[in-house]
Design a protein around this motif. Structure first.
Motif, short mmCIF file in Angstrom:
data_model
loop_
_atom_site.label_atom_id
_atom_site.label_comp_id
_atom_site.label_asym_id
_atom_site.label_seq_id
_atom_site.Cartn_x
_atom_site.Cartn_y
_atom_site.Cartn_z
N TYR A 1 19.65 88.31 64.43
CA TYR A 1 20.79 89.11 63.98
C TYR A 1 21.37 88.56 62.68
CZ TYR A 1 20.95 91.62 68.46
OH TYR A 1 20.67 92.42 69.55
N GLU B 1 18.70 89.02 59.58
CA GLU B 1 18.52 90.42 59.18
C GLU B 1 19.80 91.01 58.60
OE1 GLU B 1 14.76 91.89 61.88
OE2 GLU B 1 16.78 92.42 62.57
N SER B 2 20.96 90.66 59.16
CA SER B 2 22.21 91.24 58.67
C SER B 2 22.69 90.57 57.39
CB SER B 2 23.30 91.15 59.74
OG SER B 2 23.57 89.80 60.06
N GLY C 1 25.81 93.32 69.86
CA GLY C 1 25.57 92.64 68.59
C GLY C 1 25.39 91.15 68.78
#
Length: 595
Positions: free
Chosen positions: A308, A311-312, A459
């Motif tokens: 997470y 990639e974010s 998330g």
């Protein structure tokens, strides 16, 4: 999975008390049975039985055995039930040879069948027992102990670390390894073998790391290492900066609660790796188009958080693969892939197999806690987490140290200076959360009744939900499941019923409103909702049955580093209520060194 120790003293003191102290530090590696073999007066003395170390010590007085050299073993059963016969050490026909072994011999049935045809008699159900019979066979053919062990490892297939003593070559311990951990310690009063450094920290801080297939010979004059061609190998000696006290409980009831309380220090110390991590990024930057995390268990959850983050923040496609399943994805690797291996011990068997595959095509990075472990020696780049020794089987401080390294790597990769600065606040946030320990203890007692638990998060909080459920399963033996909160309506909602505890992780941030909607869904179906959220969240306090509050400055981006702490404590306190030992969960061991 098992733990082995060996020691030979320079003086004429009895070694058994030292063996007992050393092997006691390895009980986290297995506690089905324990056994000692010492040598004196031209015979091998053996005491062993099933049970935990203290139980067997009270029964057999292991620490009162003669001899200045010996080997010891704690077992985590893989072949054969826990029993006195299956416990180590194992011996040859004449009891002139004794060995201890950590690992699995994959072809033991074929070997055993051949040896039985030759007249050998077996007494246990273990794979290990073929080893002393093979060594005996080769010594009868004229090989000395070292070369009989060499011949043996040419026959056996699998993973192993082995230590052997023989009446035919007194005052000597011979050992070797392949895919199972083994270290050699050099102390003032003697020389040591062990599966892990906590065992010998009290006696030796200078360490040698044997490689696959090398033979180690210990006698009262020192340590000699031979390669497969009988050449002497000049091994580098490394010093461990962990202190013996770090591997003790220091007044805490259990290692687990001690290690939970050490998490702020683990994070703070790991943050010192910033410059080293930046050097790694400078070296690989521009050459990486994909990142792949490989891990198991708790480390897998840390890796999901890494996916997470990367990639974010950095926009690089990132996968997370269970180490045991890695080979099915190996054909997707190339020289533009960075494969990151996360492991507390650095000796996880599945991860080591995957690392060997990845090294053929891709850049590899290990994030590891144990200095000198196999992953640190095989990976092209290494980030050393700074958690210190972790003895409790259920990972706590090493998880946060792994997360810290991953956060630093992701923030520096993305050139996100704001996040780098925010990480400096995390140790204080953790200590502040731990100030609520009595409150969390009280809440935990109210959920002792449960047979099932559900954990929800969205998330960045989804991996935290998985980790909370794993901690519960590991030590309380309550069925726990972690879910991405948005998946509720795709099946899991059918399991929610009156009184079922649901832990909902609700930090401030973009996912807040949708997570609150999911909370209301389970609440309306009768669930007992235990929420973890911001201290200033009045809506959460109104909706949930119980709320553990966290500093409102902590948003969902860094929440995984703090919100997991109450989940660890919940599992710990429920375990105590049930009367279980949180440091020694059934069927589990700290380091999984077999596939």
């Amino acid at each position: 999975m098992c733990g082995i120790v060996g020691c030979i003293l320079k003086n004429d003191e009895d070694v058994a008390p030292i063996l007992f102290n050393c092997i006691s530090k390895l009980e986290y590696r297995g506690y089905d049975s324990i056994g000692f073999a010492t040598y004196s007066e031209n015979r091998i003395h053996i005491k062993k039985d099933k049970g935990k170390i203290e139980e067997v010590e009270n029964k057999l007085n292991l620490s009162n055995m003669p001899g200045k050299l010996g080997i010891a073993h704690v077992r985590w059963a893989t072949h054969g039930d826990p029993s006195k016969l299956n416990s180590h050490p194992h011996v040859d026909e004449r009891k002139e040879l004794a060995i201890v072994h950590n690992g699995i011999i994959e072809n033991y049935l074929e070997i055993k069948e051949e040896l039985i045809k030759e007249g050998h008699v077996f007494k246990s159900d273990t794979d290990t027992e073929v080893i002393p019979h093979l060594i005996e066979k080769f010594m009868n053919e004229g090989f000395d102990l070292e070369h009989a062990l060499r011949e043996t490892i040419d026959v056996i297939h699998g993973a192993y670390s082995i230590a052997a003593i023989s009446t035919k070559e007194p005052n000597k311990i011979v050992a070797t390894r392949k895919d199972s951990p083994l270290i050699v310690g050099i102390g003032e009063n003697g020389y040591y073998l062990a599966s892990d450094s906590p065992a010998i920290l009290k006696y030796a801080r200078d360490i040698i790391y044997p490689e696959k297939g090398e033979i180690v010979i210990l006698d009262e004059n020192g340590v000699v290492v031979h390669d497969e061609f009988d050449n002497i190998v000049n091994k580098e000696i490394e010093s461990i900066n962990w202190t013996p006290e770090m591997a003790e409980k220091e007044g805490y009831d259990h290692f687990m609660i001690k290690e939970i309380n050490e998490q702020a220090s683990a994070v703070k110390n790991t943050l010192t790796q910033k410059e080293h991590i930046q050097e790694i990024i400078d070296d690989i930057e521009g050459n990486i188009q994909r990142i792949c995390f490989v891990a198991c268990g708790t480390s897998y959850h840390a890796s999901l958080t890494g996916k997470y983050l990367i990639e974010s923040l950095a926009g690089i496609p990132t996968d997370v693969i269970l180490a045991s399943e890695f080979k099915y994805s190996a054909n997707t690797l190339n020289d533009k892939t960075l494969v990151i291996f996360i492991s507390q011990s650095g000796e996880t068997a599945d991860s080591l197999k995957a690392l060997d595959i990845a090294n053929q095509t891709s850049k590899t990075l290990g994030i590891v806690n144990v200095v000198g472990s196999s992953i640190t020696r095989r990976a092209q780049y290494v980030i050393q987490t700074q958690a210190g020794p972790e003895i409790g089987v259920a990972a706590t401080k090493t998880y946060l140290a792994q997360l810290t390294a991953i956060y630093l790597f992701s923030a520096l990769l993305a050139k996100n200076e704001e996040l780098v600065n925010e990480l400096d606040k995390v140790p204080d946030f953790i200590d502040e959360t731990l100030e609520n320990i009595d409150f969390i203890k009280g809440i935990s007692k109210r959920y002792n009744y449960a047979r099932d638990f559900f954990y929800l998060g969205r998330g960045f909080s989804y991996p935290t939900a998985l980790e909370g459920a794993l901690k519960l399963k590991e030590i309380t033996y309550i069925h726990g499941e972690g879910y991405a909160a948005g998946e509720l309506k795709h099946g899991p909602l059918a399991l929610i019923d009156e009184g079922i505890p649901v832990v909902v992780i609700v930090p401030p941030g973009d996912s807040y409103r949708k997570t609150m909607s999911n909370l209301e869904e389970v609440k309306s179906r009768g669930a007992n909702v235990l929420a973890i959220g911001s201290a200033d969240d009045d809506a959460l306090k109104e909706q949930a049955d119980d709320v553990i509050t966290i500093n409102p400055e902590i948003d969902e981006l860094i929440a995984p580093l703090i919100y997991v702490v109450p989940l660890q404590l919940i599992a710990y306190f429920i375990t105590l209520e049930k009367g279980h030992d949180p440091d020694k969960p059934k069927n589990l061991a700290k380091c999984v060194t077999v596939e």
